[in-house]
Design a protein around this motif. Structure first.
Motif, short mmCIF file in Angstrom:
data_model
loop_
_atom_site.label_atom_id
_atom_site.label_comp_id
_atom_site.label_asym_id
_atom_site.label_seq_id
_atom_site.Cartn_x
_atom_site.Cartn_y
_atom_site.Cartn_z
N ALA A 195 43.30 -57.89 -4.18
CA ALA A 195 43.81 -58.34 -2.88
C ALA A 195 43.36 -57.40 -1.77
N PHE A 196 43.39 -56.07 -2.04
CA PHE A 196 42.89 -55.12 -1.05
C PHE A 196 41.41 -55.36 -0.76
N SER A 197 40.63 -55.51 -1.82
CA SER A 197 39.18 -55.69 -1.67
C SER A 197 38.85 -56.98 -0.93
N LEU A 198 39.54 -58.08 -1.30
CA LEU A 198 39.29 -59.37 -0.66
C LEU A 198 39.66 -59.31 0.82
N THR A 199 40.75 -58.63 1.14
CA THR A 199 41.17 -58.50 2.54
C THR A 199 40.14 -57.71 3.34
N ALA A 200 39.64 -56.62 2.76
CA ALA A 200 38.63 -55.81 3.46
C ALA A 200 37.36 -56.63 3.71
N GLN A 201 36.95 -57.44 2.73
CA GLN A 201 35.79 -58.30 2.91
C GLN A 201 36.03 -59.33 4.01
N ALA A 202 37.24 -59.92 4.01
CA ALA A 202 37.57 -60.93 5.02
C ALA A 202 37.55 -60.32 6.42
N ILE A 203 38.01 -59.07 6.56
CA ILE A 203 37.97 -58.39 7.86
C ILE A 203 36.52 -58.22 8.29
N GLN A 204 35.68 -57.76 7.38
CA GLN A 204 34.28 -57.54 7.71
C GLN A 204 33.57 -58.83 8.12
N LEU A 205 33.90 -59.93 7.44
CA LEU A 205 33.24 -61.20 7.72
C LEU A 205 33.87 -61.94 8.89
N GLY A 206 34.92 -61.37 9.49
CA GLY A 206 35.52 -61.95 10.69
C GLY A 206 36.56 -63.02 10.44
N PHE A 207 37.12 -63.07 9.20
CA PHE A 207 38.13 -64.08 8.89
C PHE A 207 39.54 -63.51 8.89
N CYS A 208 39.68 -62.24 9.19
CA CYS A 208 41.00 -61.61 9.14
C CYS A 208 41.10 -60.57 10.25
N PRO A 209 42.25 -60.46 10.90
CA PRO A 209 42.43 -59.40 11.91
C PRO A 209 42.27 -58.02 11.27
N ARG A 210 41.90 -57.05 12.11
CA ARG A 210 41.79 -55.68 11.59
C ARG A 210 43.16 -55.18 11.16
N LEU A 211 43.24 -54.72 9.93
CA LEU A 211 44.46 -54.12 9.41
C LEU A 211 44.19 -52.65 9.13
N SER A 212 45.24 -51.87 9.10
CA SER A 212 45.09 -50.45 8.80
C SER A 212 44.63 -50.28 7.36
N ILE A 213 43.48 -49.62 7.18
CA ILE A 213 42.91 -49.39 5.85
C ILE A 213 42.88 -47.89 5.59
N HIS A 214 43.48 -47.47 4.48
CA HIS A 214 43.46 -46.06 4.10
C HIS A 214 42.49 -45.88 2.95
N TYR A 215 41.66 -44.86 3.04
CA TYR A 215 40.67 -44.58 2.00
C TYR A 215 41.24 -43.49 1.09
N THR A 216 41.47 -43.87 -0.16
CA THR A 216 42.16 -42.97 -1.08
C THR A 216 41.22 -42.13 -1.92
N SER A 217 39.91 -42.28 -1.70
CA SER A 217 38.94 -41.48 -2.45
C SER A 217 37.73 -41.23 -1.57
N GLU A 218 37.26 -40.00 -1.55
CA GLU A 218 36.06 -39.67 -0.79
C GLU A 218 34.81 -40.18 -1.48
N GLU A 219 34.90 -40.32 -2.84
CA GLU A 219 33.71 -40.72 -3.59
C GLU A 219 33.61 -42.24 -3.73
N GLY A 220 34.72 -42.89 -4.02
CA GLY A 220 34.68 -44.32 -4.28
C GLY A 220 34.96 -45.14 -3.05
#
Length: 628
Positions: A315-340
């Motif tokens: 669900a997190f990944s799909l939401t991030a993709q939808a934001i990038q493709l312009g189908f979802c408003p920008r939501l606060s995204i926290h990055y929990t890993s510097e590597e991944g």
């Protein structure tokens, strides 16, 4: 001194990927034995545990796993990758990028893809609820007096799982594969022991038992597919997680471990019911020897947590993709890993999922009741994925229309049979995932249409770049030291924020950058194609940044790497953002309810600066009013 491994490094890497795939890809489908056979006989459908019915259900489960998972997903749909990435969003991008279709047809197909993506959220609410609840219900088999504690323990496990999301899943994820390997081995061992006592269950391998079941039960056999479909839930993950592991490790994990273990366990449960029809109350746990039942309940709970984690991460990944493709408003995204890059946490999605799941557990109270609501979203997504994949086969791969039509008839026939069997669940609770999917679909389409209309409106009101350059050359404004970066979606005109700043402050920075972030229809963009820098004159530059829909932009990092094109000091750089306020015009360009919804979304969208990882102290926001 480290021991010398006799296994080549490449082979060890493949083995690690296979084990990791077991943990991430097969968590959902791997925990289906907890409730599938139980629901077919003691749930909504309440079939008699006669040998003919047992063999019929086992045959349907076997051939569903072979035809839907092995043939459709593993052999066919996993071929439809977008530069290695899978999932319905990747399929949408692949059609938009390579399929030769009219704009109208492309719009319809994108709409179907969005509907499938929206249904995923409905499935994402039910999967953790039914999985964890069915695992904890093993306590009733261990000690019947523990029944009152099943729901509270389930809620405690789920709340703890969602509360831990903000910490990231990298460390826990390293354990997923080995734990699920133990889980699948346990499934296979207990199933094989039961089959050894009642080998007659193996007769269900013959598909004629499935045919006989349909001929005997008629219309009720189609309804029984609503229980059988529980065995293939999670099949969409095979495709969605392809980019993380690749086709080969997923296929090996499926054919060498997951599929054999699942079939042994299902047939083992069937063999148990042939010996003891009374075991229908919970054939999965009654298959386990009493001495290890407590351990199996604990292992099942961990396995269902892993299955839930896969859905949450999806669900997190799909939401991030939808934001990038312009189908979802920008939501606060926290990055929990510097590597991944894929290790992200989206608080709003996390807590909305938990709210829905807690409501389901409290409302339905048992996995049997939840099973009545489960399946309709899964089968809807599967049907839409099949349609889009067949479009790719004809329009992108240039397959023969005749062979593609035959393939479509086979796969869609199966999908529609499962979907039809689940339609009757709408009244019993199936309305819930459909309602969730409908809300998500409405939000995505409204946001996309509103943003397109707003972008067109801003382009109409923008000042052409040539005219602006000529004007500042003839009437030079005051130039102040430093760099100003203006974010804009318009690649041709002058950003509104610059005009607003110049009008009110009567000055221009020595270096001015117009920056546009473009999301391509590919998962990732090569570093050498990330940035396009063009000198416009008068100290102005234009930078176009290209990102894939699986990537997250980091503008300060890109700007720092552009220092060879022009002198820049990030400590002396300000980012100017335009915050548009949408107001209704006298003749709205959208339906009034949809416009009000879009206005509400724009007011609650996340910070642009945070999304692009711009330091807050470097940001200047300027307002703009847009009438739609």
């Amino acid at each position: 001194m480290e021991p010398i491994s006799l296994v080549p490094a490449e082979q060890r890497s493949q083995q690690n990927l296979v084990i990791a795939a077991l943990g991430v890809v097969f968590g959902d489908i791997g925990t289906s034995p907890l409730y599938t056979i139980k629901e077919c006989f003691s749930g909504t459908y309440r079939l008699d545990t006669s040998p003919e019915n047992i063999l019929g259900i086992l045959s349907l489960v076997l051939w569903s796993l072979i035809l839907v998972i092995s043939l459709k997903y593993v052999a066919f749909i996993m071929r439809a990758d977008n530069r290695g990435e899978g999932g319905i969003m990747a399929l949408i991008s692949l059609i938009g990028q390579k399929a030769k279709l009219t704009a109208e047809w492309r719009g319809w197909l994108v709409g179907l893809g969005l509907a499938g993506a929206a249904l995923f959220y409905g499935d994402g609410v039910i999967t953790p609820a039914i999985s964890v609840l069915s695992a904890v219900e093993g306590l009733e088999v261990l000690q019947p007096e523990l029944h009152p504690y099943v729901v509270p323990i389930t809620l405690a496990v789920l709340v703890a799982l969602f509360a831990l999301q903000q910490r990231g899943t990298a460390r826990v994820g390293a354990l997923f594969g080995p734990v699920m390997l133990i889980w699948f081995v346990s499934l296979g061992v207990f199933g094989a022991l039961s089959i050894a006592r009642s080998p007659a269950a193996l007769a269900a391998v013959n598909p004629l038992h499935a045919v006989h079941f349909f001929l005997t039960h008629g219309w009720h056999a189609l309804l029984a597919l609503g229980g059988v479909v529980l065995a293939i839930t999670g099949g969409e993950a095979l495709y969605a997680d392809m980019g993380h592991f690749g086709r080969t490790p997923i296929r090996k994990a499926w054919f060498l471990v997951a599929l054999p273990a699942l079939l042994l366990n299902y047939f083992g449960q069937g063999a148990l019911l042939m010996r003891d029809p009374g075991a229908v109350q919970n054939p999965f746990y009654l298959l386990v020897p009493p001495g290890v039942l407590a351990l199996m309940i604990g292992l099942a709970t961990v396995a269902t947590i892993i299955a839930s984690q896969a859905v949450i991460s999806g669900a997190f990944s799909l939401t991030a993709q939808a934001i990038q493709l312009g189908f979802c408003p920008r939501l606060s995204i926290h990055y929990t890993s510097e590597e991944g890059m894929g290790q992200i946490y989206i608080p709003w999605i996390n807590w909305m999922l938990l709210l829905g799941i807690v409501g389901l557990v409290l409302g339905f109270e048992s996995s049997t009741h939840l099973a009545a609501a489960y399946g309709i979203a899964v089968t809807g997504t599967m049907t839409l994925t099949t349609i889009l994949a067949l479009v790719v086969a004809v329009r992108v791969w240039q397959w023969s229309p005749l062979s593609s039509s035959l393939l479509a008839a086979g796969f869609l026939g199966i999908d529609l049979a499962f979907f039809s069997a689940n339609i009757v669940k709408v009244v019993q609770g199936g309305w819930f995932p459909l309602a969730v999917g409908g809300v998500v679909f409405t939000l995505m389409t409204t946001w996309k249409r509103g943003r397109d209309l707003m972008a067109a409106k801003l382009r109409e009101e923008s000042v052409p770049l040539d005219r602006f350059l000529a004007e500042i050359a003839q009437h030079p404004p005051l130039r102040v030291p430093g760099t100003a970066v203006f974010l804009t979606g318009n690649q041709d005109g002058v950003p509104y924020a610059l005009l607003h700043n110049l009008e009110h402050n009567h000055m221009l920075h020595e270096t001015v950058v117009f920056m546009t972030v473009l999301t391509e229809s590919v998962p990732r963009v090569a570093p050498d194609k990330r940035r396009e820098v063009r000198r416009l004159g008068e100290g102005l530059f234009r930078i176009n940044l290209h990102y894939g829909y699986m990537e997250q932009p980091n503008l300060p990092r890109v700007l720092k790497s552009s220092s060879r094109e022009f002198d820049i000091d990030l400590a002396d750089t300000n980012f100017f953002l335009s915050r548009e306020t949408v107001v209704p015009s006298s003749k709205p360009s959208m339906a009034r309810w949809q416009l009000r919804l879009f206005i509400g979304l724009t007011r609650n969208t996340g910070s642009v600066a945070r999304y692009f990882r711009i330091p807050a102290e470097r940001v200047v926001e300027l307002g703009a009013q847009v009438a739609l």
